[in-house]
Design a protein around this motif. Sequence first.
Motif, PDB file in Angstrom:
ATOM      1  N   MET A  94     -62.238  -0.319 116.417  1.00 53.34           N
ATOM      2  CA  MET A  94     -62.390  -1.759 116.524  1.00 53.34           C
ATOM      3  C   MET A  94     -62.630  -2.133 117.993  1.00 53.34           C
ATOM      4  SD  MET A  94     -59.848  -4.704 115.271  1.00 53.34           S
ATOM      5  CE  MET A  94     -60.785  -5.917 114.431  1.00 53.34           C
ATOM      6  N   CYS A  95     -63.583  -2.993 118.189  1.00 47.01           N
ATOM      7  CA  CYS A  95     -63.951  -3.416 119.531  1.00 47.01           C
ATOM      8  C   CYS A  95     -62.896  -4.358 120.109  1.00 47.01           C
ATOM      9  CB  CYS A  95     -65.303  -4.118 119.490  1.00 47.01           C
ATOM     10  SG  CYS A  95     -65.835  -4.751 121.082  1.00 47.01           S
ATOM     11  N   ARG A  96     -62.535  -4.106 121.367  1.00 47.59           N
ATOM     12  CA  ARG A  96     -61.564  -4.972 122.051  1.00 47.59           C
ATOM     13  C   ARG A  96     -62.212  -5.792 123.153  1.00 47.59           C
ATOM     14  NH1 ARG A  96     -55.859  -2.079 121.784  1.00 47.59           N
ATOM     15  NH2 ARG A  96     -56.225  -0.944 119.881  1.00 47.59           N
ATOM     16  N   HIS A  97     -63.553  -5.741 123.234  1.00 46.00           N
ATOM     17  CA  HIS A  97     -64.255  -6.511 124.259  1.00 46.00           C
ATOM     18  C   HIS A  97     -64.306  -7.985 123.871  1.00 46.00           C
ATOM     19  CE1 HIS A  97     -66.034  -2.415 124.869  1.00 46.00           C
ATOM     20  NE2 HIS A  97     -65.600  -2.712 126.070  1.00 46.00           N
ATOM     21  N   ILE A  98     -64.371  -8.832 124.877  1.00 44.24           N
ATOM     22  CA  ILE A  98     -64.498 -10.272 124.629  1.00 44.24           C
ATOM     23  C   ILE A  98     -65.721 -10.747 125.381  1.00 44.24           C
ATOM     24  CG2 ILE A  98     -63.443 -12.515 124.945  1.00 44.24           C
ATOM     25  CD1 ILE A  98     -60.808 -11.258 124.375  1.00 44.24           C
ATOM     26  N   PRO A  99     -66.725 -11.268 124.717  1.00 40.75           N
ATOM     27  CA  PRO A  99     -66.845 -11.384 123.269  1.00 40.75           C
ATOM     28  C   PRO A  99     -67.006 -10.005 122.625  1.00 40.75           C
ATOM     29  CG  PRO A  99     -68.915 -12.016 124.297  1.00 40.75           C
ATOM     30  CD  PRO A  99     -67.928 -11.763 125.406  1.00 40.75           C
ATOM     31  N   ALA A 132     -74.097  -3.474 122.624  1.00 35.23           N
ATOM     32  CA  ALA A 132     -72.677  -3.115 122.720  1.00 35.23           C
ATOM     33  C   ALA A 132     -72.410  -2.380 124.033  1.00 35.23           C
ATOM     34  CB  ALA A 132     -72.283  -2.233 121.538  1.00 35.23           C
ATOM     35  N   HIS A 133     -71.167  -2.425 124.475  1.00 34.60           N
ATOM     36  CA  HIS A 133     -70.760  -1.753 125.722  1.00 34.60           C
ATOM     37  C   HIS A 133     -70.825  -0.233 125.579  1.00 34.60           C
ATOM     38  CE1 HIS A 133     -69.032  -5.121 128.070  1.00 34.60           C
ATOM     39  NE2 HIS A 133     -68.920  -5.665 126.875  1.00 34.60           N
ATOM     40  N   VAL A 134     -71.197   0.445 126.652  1.00 35.98           N
ATOM     41  CA  VAL A 134     -71.171   1.905 126.701  1.00 35.98           C
ATOM     42  C   VAL A 134     -69.727   2.338 126.910  1.00 35.98           C
ATOM     43  CG1 VAL A 134     -71.905   3.942 128.006  1.00 35.98           C
ATOM     44  CG2 VAL A 134     -73.511   2.065 127.607  1.00 35.98           C
ATOM     45  N   VAL A 135     -69.234   3.259 126.048  1.00 31.89           N
ATOM     46  CA  VAL A 135     -67.867   3.757 126.209  1.00 31.89           C
ATOM     47  C   VAL A 135     -67.847   5.187 126.745  1.00 31.89           C
ATOM     48  CG1 VAL A 135     -66.815   2.219 124.518  1.00 31.89           C
ATOM     49  CG2 VAL A 135     -67.719   4.404 123.760  1.00 31.89           C
ATOM     50  N   THR A 136     -68.923   5.935 126.500  1.00 32.15           N
ATOM     51  CA  THR A 136     -69.055   7.290 127.028  1.00 32.15           C
ATOM     52  C   THR A 136     -70.511   7.506 127.396  1.00 32.15           C
ATOM     53  OG1 THR A 136     -67.314   8.097 125.554  1.00 32.15           O
ATOM     54  CG2 THR A 136     -68.732   9.744 126.533  1.00 32.15           C
ATOM     55  N   LEU A 181     -72.025   4.002 122.333  1.00 33.37           N
ATOM     56  CA  LEU A 181     -71.682   2.588 122.449  1.00 33.37           C
ATOM     57  C   LEU A 181     -70.390   2.293 121.711  1.00 33.37           C
ATOM     58  CD1 LEU A 181     -75.197   0.973 121.871  1.00 33.37           C
ATOM     59  CD2 LEU A 181     -74.129   1.701 124.021  1.00 33.37           C
ATOM     60  N   CYS A 182     -69.785   1.174 122.022  1.00 34.44           N
ATOM     61  CA  CYS A 182     -68.524   0.737 121.438  1.00 34.44           C
ATOM     62  C   CYS A 182     -68.578   0.666 119.912  1.00 34.44           C
ATOM     63  CB  CYS A 182     -68.164  -0.632 122.016  1.00 34.44           C
ATOM     64  SG  CYS A 182     -66.623  -1.313 121.422  1.00 34.44           S
ATOM     65  N   ASN A 183     -69.737   0.368 119.359  1.00 32.42           N
ATOM     66  CA  ASN A 183     -69.880   0.215 117.909  1.00 32.42           C
ATOM     67  C   ASN A 183     -70.212   1.527 117.206  1.00 32.42           C
ATOM     68  OD1 ASN A 183     -72.499   0.548 118.749  1.00 32.42           O
ATOM     69  ND2 ASN A 183     -73.171  -1.498 118.208  1.00 32.42           N
ATOM     70  N   GLY A 184     -70.166   2.646 117.925  1.00 26.41           N
ATOM     71  CA  GLY A 184     -70.406   3.949 117.313  1.00 26.41           C
ATOM     72  C   GLY A 184     -71.852   4.405 117.349  1.00 26.41           C
TER      73      GLY A 184
END
Length: 81
Positions: free
Chosen positions: A1-6, A19-23, A33-36
């Motif tokens: 689940m995404c914790r970014h705002i928005p 979506a934000h890059v997480v890795t 990306l944050c959404n997989g």
Amino acid sequence: MCRHIPTCPTASAPDHLAAHVVTSHPEQGWSLLCNGVVIFEDTGALLPDGVVEAPHRPDPEGASADGPARVPAQRRLETAG
């Protein structure tokens, strides 16, 4: 689940690449990306459900975005070698 705002767009949303890059692994040419969604440096993507999005590079000759970029066969031969 995404914790970014928005919250980041889901993988099924039209703007899922926002979506934000997480890795990030630029040495291997991909990022998660944050959404997989896995995005590749060639602009292709792999969605969490296994769907592959083909690269969407701009046409160097300025063709419309309505269809795939096409390069004349003669030009491909000239640049291949």
